[in-house]
Design a protein around this motif. Sequence first.
Motif, mmCIF file in Angstrom:
data_model
loop_
_atom_site.group_PDB
_atom_site.id
_atom_site.type_symbol
_atom_site.label_atom_id
_atom_site.label_comp_id
_atom_site.label_asym_id
_atom_site.label_seq_id
_atom_site.Cartn_x
_atom_site.Cartn_y
_atom_site.Cartn_z
ATOM 1 N N THR A 248 0.817 -1.215 0.000
ATOM 2 C CA THR A 248 0.000 0.000 0.000
ATOM 3 C C THR A 248 0.851 1.265 0.000
ATOM 4 N N ALA A 249 2.053 1.197 0.524
ATOM 5 C CA ALA A 249 2.895 2.395 0.592
ATOM 6 C C ALA A 249 3.671 2.651 -0.697
ATOM 7 N N ALA A 250 3.795 1.638 -1.565
ATOM 8 C CA ALA A 250 4.622 1.787 -2.771
ATOM 9 C C ALA A 250 4.112 2.877 -3.713
ATOM 10 N N PRO A 251 2.826 2.911 -4.078
ATOM 11 C CA PRO A 251 2.365 3.982 -4.962
ATOM 12 C C PRO A 251 2.516 5.368 -4.336
ATOM 13 N N ALA A 252 2.291 5.440 -3.032
ATOM 14 C CA ALA A 252 2.435 6.732 -2.357
ATOM 15 C C ALA A 252 3.884 7.200 -2.401
ATOM 16 N N ARG A 253 4.806 6.285 -2.194
ATOM 17 C CA ARG A 253 6.227 6.649 -2.268
ATOM 18 C C ARG A 253 6.617 7.073 -3.676
ATOM 19 N N PHE A 254 6.100 6.340 -4.678
ATOM 20 C CA PHE A 254 6.404 6.681 -6.065
ATOM 21 C C PHE A 254 5.843 8.060 -6.418
ATOM 22 N N GLY A 255 4.598 8.322 -6.035
ATOM 23 C CA GLY A 255 3.993 9.626 -6.297
ATOM 24 C C GLY A 255 4.739 10.744 -5.594
ATOM 25 N N LEU A 256 5.103 10.509 -4.353
ATOM 26 C CA LEU A 256 5.847 11.516 -3.598
ATOM 27 C C LEU A 256 7.237 11.732 -4.196
ATOM 28 N N THR A 257 7.834 10.680 -4.717
ATOM 29 C CA THR A 257 9.140 10.805 -5.377
ATOM 30 C C THR A 257 9.031 11.680 -6.622
#
Length: 151
Positions: free
Chosen positions: A68-77
């Motif tokens: 669940t955290a992977a897309p959020a990390r990618f978007g934040l990156t």
Amino acid sequence: MSQKEMSAGDRMAAMRTALSFQRTRMAADRTLMSVQRTSLSLIGFGFTIFSFFRSLADKKLLDDAIPTAAPARFGLTLVGLGVILLALGIASHFNYMKQLRRQRDEMMVTELLPPEPGLPVSLALIAAFTLLIFGLFVILTVMARVGPFGA
């Protein structure tokens, strides 16, 4: 030698040089605007990815294979990359304009350029600073999970 003592050819050459400084300034503004476009795309795309996958996770529509955290990390990156690119573009523009002003001042001292008012602050630079502040705001609200972008 004053402006009145210059020959017509010298005055025309000085005027062409002055106009070339204006064209160079406008070219620098266009370059900054292209950096803004790229940064805005990265910030917008990163925020969209973050919001889309967050809404999927809230509705329990995400597959368990995707953390669940992977897309959020990618978007934040992507948002962070857009902000960094914009900050580098602003710094580069600022340094280039400082160099251009220095050259113009030297040419005015040697009377290769007619005396003229200084180069104005560009609207592109003001827009870039505004976008930078917005990008930083998005990053902070997403990371803190508060406000309109992080809630």
